[in-house]
Design a protein around this motif. Structure first.
Motif, PDB file in Angstrom:
ATOM      1  N   ALA A   1       0.832  -1.204   0.000  1.00  0.00           N
ATOM      2  CA  ALA A   1       0.000   0.000   0.000  1.00  0.00           C
ATOM      3  C   ALA A   1       0.867   1.254   0.000  1.00  0.00           C
ATOM      4  CB  ALA A   1      -0.928  -0.009   1.208  1.00  0.00           C
TER       5      ALA A   1
ATOM      6  N   GLY B   1       2.329   1.636  -3.293  1.00  0.00           N
ATOM      7  CA  GLY B   1       1.232   1.997  -4.188  1.00  0.00           C
ATOM      8  C   GLY B   1       0.859   3.471  -4.086  1.00  0.00           C
TER       9      GLY B   1
ATOM     10  N   ALA C   1       1.096   5.928  -7.053  1.00  0.00           N
ATOM     11  CA  ALA C   1      -0.115   6.618  -7.495  1.00  0.00           C
ATOM     12  C   ALA C   1       0.121   8.118  -7.588  1.00  0.00           C
ATOM     13  CB  ALA C   1      -1.264   6.317  -6.538  1.00  0.00           C
TER      14      ALA C   1
ATOM     15  N   ASN D   1       7.201   1.353  -9.541  1.00  0.00           N
ATOM     16  CA  ASN D   1       6.447   0.396  -8.740  1.00  0.00           C
ATOM     17  C   ASN D   1       7.064  -0.998  -8.794  1.00  0.00           C
ATOM     18  OD1 ASN D   1       3.963  -1.705  -8.670  1.00  0.00           O
ATOM     19  ND2 ASN D   1       3.501   0.056  -7.373  1.00  0.00           N
TER      20      ASN D   1
ATOM     21  N   GLU E   1      -8.468   4.060  -9.691  1.00  0.00           N
ATOM     22  CA  GLU E   1      -7.249   3.532  -9.087  1.00  0.00           C
ATOM     23  C   GLU E   1      -7.528   2.690  -7.850  1.00  0.00           C
ATOM     24  OE1 GLU E   1      -4.278   3.344 -10.014  1.00  0.00           O
ATOM     25  OE2 GLU E   1      -4.263   4.675 -11.737  1.00  0.00           O
TER      26      GLU E   1
ATOM     27  N   PHE F   1      -5.895  -0.869  -7.665  1.00  0.00           N
ATOM     28  CA  PHE F   1      -4.927  -1.152  -6.610  1.00  0.00           C
ATOM     29  C   PHE F   1      -5.100  -2.569  -6.074  1.00  0.00           C
ATOM     30  CE2 PHE F   1      -4.334  -1.388  -1.976  1.00  0.00           C
ATOM     31  CZ  PHE F   1      -2.959  -1.171  -1.898  1.00  0.00           C
TER      32      PHE F   1
ATOM     33  N   SER G   1      -4.188  -5.114  -8.664  1.00  0.00           N
ATOM     34  CA  SER G   1      -2.745  -5.132  -8.862  1.00  0.00           C
ATOM     35  C   SER G   1      -2.048  -5.960  -7.792  1.00  0.00           C
ATOM     36  CB  SER G   1      -2.197  -3.701  -8.857  1.00  0.00           C
ATOM     37  OG  SER G   1      -0.795  -3.700  -9.026  1.00  0.00           O
ATOM     38  N   TYR G   2      -2.479  -5.804  -6.535  1.00  0.00           N
ATOM     39  CA  TYR G   2      -1.839  -6.586  -5.462  1.00  0.00           C
ATOM     40  C   TYR G   2      -2.065  -8.080  -5.681  1.00  0.00           C
ATOM     41  CZ  TYR G   2      -0.300  -8.341  -1.005  1.00  0.00           C
ATOM     42  OH  TYR G   2       0.372  -9.037  -0.032  1.00  0.00           O
TER      43      TYR G   2
END
Length: 358
Positions: free
Chosen positions: A245, A248, A252, A284, A339, A343, A346-347
Motif C-alpha cells: 500500500a 502503491g 499513485a 512500482n 485507481e 490497486f 494489482s496486489y
C-alpha cells in the motif's frame, strides 16, 4: 530446547502440537480430556507441547505434563512467537516420527479448543491425509469478542482477494496438517501469528486442498488469556499488504502527476494514462520486487509478467475512467476512483502471478 524422551510414534495417527505461553490450568485439563476421550480407537500418536519462553510460574504446568508417557514437552529459553513454536513442534515430528505418515493437529493452549473438536480434526486428517483441515468457529455468535470478529473479517477478505477462496475462519489455531506439508512449513521465515496466514496462502499456491469443519466457539472472559496483540500482531500479519500500500501510494502520486501534466498538454486520455503508467510502473516494479515481495528471481521473466499484468490494468483503468466520463465525472476525479479498484487487482495479480515464487 529440551524434552522428555519420546516413545515410538504411531504410524497411522497424527501428532497433536500445542504451542503454549504462560499456560494456566486449562492446558492440563485439555490434555487430560484428550487422553481420557481417546481410549481404544486412538486418534493421536503423541502430544507435543512447546513452552515458548513462559515465566517461572508456568513451569509447574510443564513439569506436570512431562510426567505423562505420551506427552512431549519442548522448551524455548525465550519467547519466539507462535509460528516459531509450531515450527519447533513440526521439526520434532519430522525428526522423531519418521514412521508417522499422517501429519499433525495443531491446537491452542488457552481453552479455545475442546478435546472432541481436536480429535474430530484428527479423525478427518487420518481419513484424508492430503488436505489441510481447519476447525472453523462461528463468528456470528454474540459471545465472540469484537477484536476477534474484526481481525477475522479483515483476514477473511484479504485471503479471498488473494486466492479467490472463501474461508470463514482464517485465524483458527485448530488445524490438521498433512505430513507432506510439514517440510515446507518448517522453513517459513515468519515466526509470529502471521505464520498461520502464510500457511493458508502457501497451501493455495502449492495446490493443497483446504477443508473446513465447524467447531464449538469458546471465548471465556472476553478471551482475556489470549496473547494476541490486536495492533502489533495485526501489523505483522498484514505487513506485506501495508508495504504494498505504501509503495502503491507513492506510485499513485507519481502516476497522477504524470497523467495530469500530459492530459493538460494534449487532452489525450488514453496516452496520458499509458505514459503515466509506464513511468510509475518502472518505479512500482522496482520497489515491489525488492521491498515488498523480496523476490530473488531473475528480473526479465518477472518484468515480462509485470508488463502483461500492467497492460490488463491499463485497459481496465481506461474503461473505468471513460465510463465515469460518460457520467459527467471529469478524468481528474474519475482516474483516482478507478485507481482504488486497480490497486486491489494489482496486489492480487502481483502476489499470485508476477512474484509468485518469492
Amino acid at each position: 530446547m529440551t524434552a522428555n524422551l519420546p516413545q515410538r510414534c504411531d504410524s497411522i495417527a497424527p501428532v497433536i502440537v500445542i504451542p503454549a505461553l504462560d499456560p494456566d490450568h486449562k492446558l492440563p485439563e485439555l490434555i487430560a480430556a484428550l487422553r481420557n476421550d481417546n481410549p481404544q480407537n486412538k486418534r493421536f500418536s503423541h502430544i507435543v507441547v512447546i513452552d515458548d519462553g513462559s515465566d517461572e510460574t508456568a513451569q509447574e504446568v510443564f513439569n506436570q505434563l512431562a510426567q505423562l508417557n505420551d506427552v512431549i514437552v519442548l522448551h524455548h529459553q525465550s519467547n519466539q512467537g507462535k509460528g516459531a513454536a509450531l515450527k519447533t513442534g513440526f521439526n520434532w515430528v519430522l525428526e522423531h516420527c519418521a514412521d508417522t505418515n499422517v501429519g499433525v493437529v495443531t491446537a491452542d493452549a488457552d481453552g479455545q479448543h475442546l478435546a472432541e473438536d481436536i480429535l474430530s480434526i484428527a479423525s478427518n486428517l487420518m481419513t484424508s491425509t492430503n488436505r489441510l483441515w481447519l476447525g472453523c468457529r462461528e463468528f456470528q455468535e454474540s459471545k465472540v469478542p469484537l477484536r476477534s470478529k474484526i481481525g477475522n473479517v479483515c483476514t477473511l477478505w484479504l485471503f479471498r482477494l488473494f486466492t479467490g477462496e472463501y474461508i470463514r475462519d482464517t485465524q483458527t489455531g485448530l488445524r490438521g496438517i498433512p505430513r507432506s506439508y510439514l517440510t515446507k512449513l518448517k522453513d517459513f521465515s515468519s515466526c509470529g501469528y502471521e505464520f498461520e496466514l502464510d500457511m493458508l496462502l502457501n497451501a493455495k499456491r502449492s495446490g493443497i486442498a483446504i477443508a473446513t469443519q465447524s467447531i464449538t466457539t469458546v471465548y471465556e472472559d472476553d478471551n482475556a488469556r489470549s496473547h494476541y496483540r490486536p495492533i502489533i500482531d495485526s501489523v505483522k500479519i498484514y505487513q506485506r499488504f501495508f508495504k504494498f500500500a505504501g509503495v502503491g501510494i507513492l506510485s499513485a502520486g507519481l502516476d497522477y502527476g504524470v497523467f495530469a501534466a500530459y492530459f493538460w498538454l494534449t487532452e489525450d486520455l488514453l496516452w496520458a494514462i499509458v505514459c503515466a503508467r509506464v513511468v510509475s510502473g518502472i518505479f512500482n516494479f522496482s520497489l515491489n520486487k525488492q521491498f515488498v515481495f523480496s523476490s530473488k528471481d531473475r528480473v526479465m521473466p518477472e518484468l515480462a509478467k509485470y508488463v502483461s499484468l500492467a497492460g490488463v490494468l491499463i485497459l481496465a483503468n481506461y474503461v473505468i475512467t471513460e465510463s465515469l466520463r460518460y457520467l459527467n465525472v471529469t478524468p481528474y476525479i474519475g482516474k483516482p476512483i478507478a485507481e482504488l479498484g486497480i490497486f486491489l487487482l494489482s496486489y492480487g495479480g502481483q502476489r499470485r502471478f508476477v512474484f509468485k515464487d518469492s
